[in-house]
Scaffold this motif. Sequence first.
Motif, PDB file in Angstrom:
ATOM      1  N   THR A   5      -6.658  12.226 -14.515  1.00  0.00           N
ATOM      2  CA  THR A   5      -7.241  12.230 -13.338  1.00  0.00           C
ATOM      3  C   THR A   5      -6.794  12.533 -12.155  1.00  0.00           C
ATOM      4  O   THR A   5      -7.297  13.416 -10.685  1.00  0.00           O
ATOM      5  CB  THR A   5      -8.842  11.530 -13.640  1.00  0.00           C
ATOM      6  OG1 THR A   5      -9.462  11.483 -14.572  1.00  0.00           O
ATOM      7  CG2 THR A   5      -9.722  11.904 -12.364  1.00  0.00           C
ATOM      8  N   GLY A   6      -6.388  11.592 -12.014  1.00  0.00           N
ATOM      9  CA  GLY A   6      -5.381  11.897 -10.726  1.00  0.00           C
ATOM     10  C   GLY A   6      -4.780  12.491 -10.325  1.00  0.00           C
ATOM     11  O   GLY A   6      -4.402  13.650  -8.965  1.00  0.00           O
ATOM     12  N   LEU A   7      -3.697  12.673 -11.637  1.00  0.00           N
ATOM     13  CA  LEU A   7      -3.224  14.901 -11.451  1.00  0.00           C
ATOM     14  C   LEU A   7      -3.973  15.959 -11.108  1.00  0.00           C
ATOM     15  O   LEU A   7      -3.695  16.433 -10.492  1.00  0.00           O
ATOM     16  CB  LEU A   7      -2.580  14.599 -13.159  1.00  0.00           C
ATOM     17  CG  LEU A   7      -1.061  15.905 -13.031  1.00  0.00           C
ATOM     18  CD1 LEU A   7      -0.717  15.924 -11.597  1.00  0.00           C
ATOM     19  CD2 LEU A   7      -0.668  16.291 -14.199  1.00  0.00           C
ATOM     20  N   VAL A   8      -4.750  15.593 -12.211  1.00  0.00           N
ATOM     21  CA  VAL A   8      -5.912  17.016 -11.414  1.00  0.00           C
ATOM     22  C   VAL A   8      -6.613  17.302 -10.193  1.00  0.00           C
ATOM     23  O   VAL A   8      -6.379  18.104  -9.430  1.00  0.00           O
ATOM     24  CB  VAL A   8      -7.220  17.070 -12.828  1.00  0.00           C
ATOM     25  CG1 VAL A   8      -8.343  18.333 -11.666  1.00  0.00           C
ATOM     26  CG2 VAL A   8      -6.990  17.152 -13.824  1.00  0.00           C
ATOM     27  N   ALA A 465       3.135  24.823 -22.844  1.00  0.00           N
ATOM     28  CA  ALA A 465       2.332  23.450 -22.973  1.00  0.00           C
ATOM     29  C   ALA A 465       2.981  22.803 -24.614  1.00  0.00           C
ATOM     30  O   ALA A 465       3.406  22.363 -25.389  1.00  0.00           O
ATOM     31  CB  ALA A 465       0.807  23.382 -22.594  1.00  0.00           C
ATOM     32  N   GLN A 466       2.773  24.602 -25.215  1.00  0.00           N
ATOM     33  CA  GLN A 466       3.073  24.213 -26.930  1.00  0.00           C
ATOM     34  C   GLN A 466       4.949  23.777 -27.006  1.00  0.00           C
ATOM     35  O   GLN A 466       5.133  22.770 -27.702  1.00  0.00           O
ATOM     36  CB  GLN A 466       3.457  25.757 -27.820  1.00  0.00           C
ATOM     37  CG  GLN A 466       3.864  25.245 -29.344  1.00  0.00           C
ATOM     38  CD  GLN A 466       3.010  24.878 -29.709  1.00  0.00           C
ATOM     39  OE1 GLN A 466       2.073  24.679 -30.004  1.00  0.00           O
ATOM     40  NE2 GLN A 466       3.438  23.510 -31.187  1.00  0.00           N
ATOM     41  N   ARG A 467       6.144  24.552 -25.643  1.00  0.00           N
ATOM     42  CA  ARG A 467       6.983  23.727 -25.796  1.00  0.00           C
ATOM     43  C   ARG A 467       7.511  22.133 -25.601  1.00  0.00           C
ATOM     44  O   ARG A 467       8.075  21.751 -25.439  1.00  0.00           O
ATOM     45  CB  ARG A 467       7.666  24.493 -24.929  1.00  0.00           C
ATOM     46  CG  ARG A 467       7.460  26.559 -25.106  1.00  0.00           C
ATOM     47  CD  ARG A 467       8.366  26.637 -26.489  1.00  0.00           C
ATOM     48  NE  ARG A 467      10.303  25.867 -25.921  1.00  0.00           N
ATOM     49  CZ  ARG A 467      10.966  26.763 -25.680  1.00  0.00           C
ATOM     50  NH1 ARG A 467      11.133  27.723 -25.870  1.00  0.00           N
ATOM     51  NH2 ARG A 467      12.607  26.588 -26.314  1.00  0.00           N
ATOM     52  N   LEU A 468       5.883  21.942 -25.333  1.00  0.00           N
ATOM     53  CA  LEU A 468       6.749  20.224 -24.428  1.00  0.00           C
ATOM     54  C   LEU A 468       5.367  19.161 -25.147  1.00  0.00           C
ATOM     55  O   LEU A 468       5.781  18.188 -25.521  1.00  0.00           O
ATOM     56  CB  LEU A 468       5.971  20.256 -22.862  1.00  0.00           C
ATOM     57  CG  LEU A 468       6.913  20.534 -22.359  1.00  0.00           C
ATOM     58  CD1 LEU A 468       5.903  21.007 -20.391  1.00  0.00           C
ATOM     59  CD2 LEU A 468       8.648  20.335 -21.974  1.00  0.00           C
ATOM     60  N   ILE A 469       4.744  20.000 -25.934  1.00  0.00           N
ATOM     61  CA  ILE A 469       3.646  19.237 -26.436  1.00  0.00           C
ATOM     62  C   ILE A 469       4.270  17.645 -27.647  1.00  0.00           C
ATOM     63  O   ILE A 469       3.759  16.758 -27.624  1.00  0.00           O
ATOM     64  CB  ILE A 469       2.180  19.957 -27.519  1.00  0.00           C
ATOM     65  CG1 ILE A 469       0.907  18.674 -27.548  1.00  0.00           C
ATOM     66  CG2 ILE A 469       2.619  20.184 -28.968  1.00  0.00           C
ATOM     67  CD1 ILE A 469      -0.449  19.833 -28.229  1.00  0.00           C
ATOM     68  N   ILE A 478       0.183  18.622 -18.099  1.00  0.00           N
ATOM     69  CA  ILE A 478       1.084  19.412 -16.532  1.00  0.00           C
ATOM     70  C   ILE A 478       1.186  20.624 -15.959  1.00  0.00           C
ATOM     71  O   ILE A 478       0.936  21.687 -15.555  1.00  0.00           O
ATOM     72  CB  ILE A 478       1.977  18.871 -16.305  1.00  0.00           C
ATOM     73  CG1 ILE A 478       1.524  16.603 -16.068  1.00  0.00           C
ATOM     74  CG2 ILE A 478       2.564  18.644 -14.512  1.00  0.00           C
ATOM     75  CD1 ILE A 478       2.415  15.634 -16.059  1.00  0.00           C
ATOM     76  N   ALA A 479       2.086  21.515 -17.666  1.00  0.00           N
ATOM     77  CA  ALA A 479       2.645  22.206 -17.558  1.00  0.00           C
ATOM     78  C   ALA A 479       0.882  23.649 -18.033  1.00  0.00           C
ATOM     79  O   ALA A 479       1.417  24.468 -17.034  1.00  0.00           O
ATOM     80  CB  ALA A 479       3.291  22.547 -19.158  1.00  0.00           C
ATOM     81  N   TRP A 515      -7.566  18.746 -19.781  1.00  0.00           N
ATOM     82  CA  TRP A 515      -8.099  18.882 -20.909  1.00  0.00           C
ATOM     83  C   TRP A 515      -8.037  18.245 -22.556  1.00  0.00           C
ATOM     84  O   TRP A 515      -7.377  17.263 -23.434  1.00  0.00           O
ATOM     85  CB  TRP A 515      -9.489  18.277 -20.757  1.00  0.00           C
ATOM     86  CG  TRP A 515     -10.130  17.154 -21.202  1.00  0.00           C
ATOM     87  CD1 TRP A 515     -10.009  16.754 -22.874  1.00  0.00           C
ATOM     88  CD2 TRP A 515     -10.612  16.104 -20.907  1.00  0.00           C
ATOM     89  NE1 TRP A 515     -11.129  16.134 -22.264  1.00  0.00           N
ATOM     90  CE2 TRP A 515     -11.448  15.092 -21.837  1.00  0.00           C
ATOM     91  CE3 TRP A 515     -10.839  15.793 -19.719  1.00  0.00           C
ATOM     92  CZ2 TRP A 515     -11.428  13.848 -21.357  1.00  0.00           C
ATOM     93  CZ3 TRP A 515     -10.969  14.169 -18.919  1.00  0.00           C
ATOM     94  CH2 TRP A 515     -11.212  13.673 -20.065  1.00  0.00           C
ATOM     95  N   LEU A 516      -8.112  19.796 -23.675  1.00  0.00           N
ATOM     96  CA  LEU A 516      -7.881  19.850 -24.667  1.00  0.00           C
ATOM     97  C   LEU A 516      -6.289  19.301 -25.182  1.00  0.00           C
ATOM     98  O   LEU A 516      -6.106  18.770 -26.201  1.00  0.00           O
ATOM     99  CB  LEU A 516      -8.787  21.398 -25.084  1.00  0.00           C
ATOM    100  CG  LEU A 516      -9.750  21.649 -24.789  1.00  0.00           C
ATOM    101  CD1 LEU A 516     -10.124  22.754 -25.330  1.00  0.00           C
ATOM    102  CD2 LEU A 516     -10.196  20.276 -25.796  1.00  0.00           C
TER     103      LEU A 516
END
Length: 682
Positions: A5-8, A465-469, A478-479, A515-516
């Motif tokens: 939440t802080g990041l958002v 995101a797929q590369r990092l998940i 974050i990505a 979020w997802l």
Amino acid sequence: MMRFTGLVRAVLLTAAVLLLSSGTAAAQPTGLFAKVVVIGVPGLTWNDVKASPELTALVNQSHVGSITVKTAGPHTCPIDGWLTISAGTRAWGSVPDQSCGDLPAVTNGKVADWQTYVDRQAEHHTGAPIGRLGQTGYSICGFGPGAAVALARTDGSLRHWQPEFDPAQLAKPDCGDAIIDAGALPPREGRAEAREKVAQLVTQARAAGGWVLLVGVSQELANAHQEPLVAMQLPPDNGPRWLTSDSTRRPGLIQLTDVTATVLKGRTPANVDPAGSADAAPLDGNEIHFTGDRHTDAAAVIEDRLDANQRFEQPRPMLFAVSLTIVAAEVLALLWFWFRRSPASRRTAVFTLLMQGGFYLAVFLSTLTVWWRWPSPGFSLYCVIIGISALTALVAQVVLKKYAYLGLAIAAYLILLVDGVLGTPLQVGSMFADGPVIGGRFYGFGNSTFATLAVGALVTAGFAAQRLISKSRVQAAIAVLVVGGAAIVVDGRPGWGTDFGGIIALTPAVLLMAWLTWRGSISLRALIGVGVAGVLAVSAVAFLDYLRPPDQRSHFGAFVARLLDGDVSDVLIRKLQMAVQFFSGPAGWAMLIAVVLCMLGTLLPHRVPSESYRTFYDSLPMVRPTLLALSTCGLVGMLLNDAGVALPAIMTGFAVPLLVAHLMASHQPATVSPESHLVQES
């Protein structure tokens, strides 16, 4: 959760700062003289200037440009143009499906049937306060019937008006600024003589001293060819250059409402509201000024303006021709694949689907070719778009193979990011820009461009995101925020995309996707929270923009100003009417059905009658968040944007062919069954 939440919050705060860190440039000093004389000529085109030695001689003595005369109605008859100057916002004067007719007479010092035009603004929800210019209290002289319409007060009464031009009256000290109706140019016979009279009128007006603005104010006929008309300012300040305004932010282009803003700028008595009244709508225009290098070759300037007309006129007609060509190629290729199921037919079908994806790159890259200066500009544009679409599809298919869809989506994302940061130079003359003929957005990203950017951004975010998940869900989230946040900033920042409606749709989609990505699922409470966060973020940006000076506000702040002034109802009604008009024929309903089916396919993937799609949906963790984010963006855009169902339809037109191409390229059956169907294969 606290960390995320802080990041958002940090990302949203950074985006807000970037969105508001630049605005429209303040108008340059125009060096106005003691008198501003506006000479309006319905139907004055750059072809008229080219055909008239007298008008051509004025070019190197003037700041020059083109003026868009789009008003609120479907046609811009002389009555529409003069009422728009009167109101300072787009007005509606003519009756649809009827000829333009004569301007109203002046009887006993009052414009006849004035209340009819007042009622017409209410009927069509234009919000145009006709009578504003005449109500200011400043001494503006008027000559001719068009000037009577422009300078009538809110009750239709007139002062300082004469039916014919009088140079002696214009030269009097008590005649401040002036509006002169030079009369509409005849369509055919007598046009040459009328052009000569216009040039003589300019000479007479200049003899009175002052600053003369010669502009086309409307088309001369309801069915006249629609094109930007002539604008000249004499004498030029600091040498002849290009007219512009903060309304268009394009060198060589102004709009009709800029005329009113220019006359009122700094010339209204201190005790009079420039808007005419406290409850009047804000001016749609901005003060006209100049920009760019000097021009000294009248013939080159005229040809440049004629080329600009091609750049503004050809994209929309060619859009239909190009779309029809690509769809026809897709249908033929898919039919060949349906009946033959050979490797060659599969590759051809994939190529045509990728070609449709390449089209979404070609509409922007085509402007780099300067096609409007080629022979037969319309046909040249058609060939350029088809060529770039095919070339990008071929390169993606050969180099990236089954991941060609990803390459095209990332390319669209990067191209539009760069274009936005550079001030959207690729938009002018593209098929996705409304342009001055239609009278839509003159700068920034329009709805079609936003739809392309949204698909590119969300697919790119899903890939990143797929590369990092597998390493960290937080890093993957974050990505998503970084990639999606960059698109939001470029799309919404004033001076870049300047797209209020776009960030309303994209912000909740990016937040939902993040979020997802982080949690893997979402509860109703979290979903509501994501929606509220998106609304608050957009509202904060709009309010901060509103706090800036009025002449520096973008669409964000202007909307808040209207909202606080209680003047937003007509705007909302007009936007709702624009969204609903798509359902006036079967095409709109067909788009809605297709969009709804595609959205349901992201929510209920296992109900889709395609094994390839169902397998793909479950194959990677980021497929589901990406598809749901695309649906969310399309749904919010459809409900809250004046483009209505067209926005998700454009997104679908970009995303679905790429997805189907990927499924077809990835699925290589061990055996070929004559009884199988295309849906099952792809």
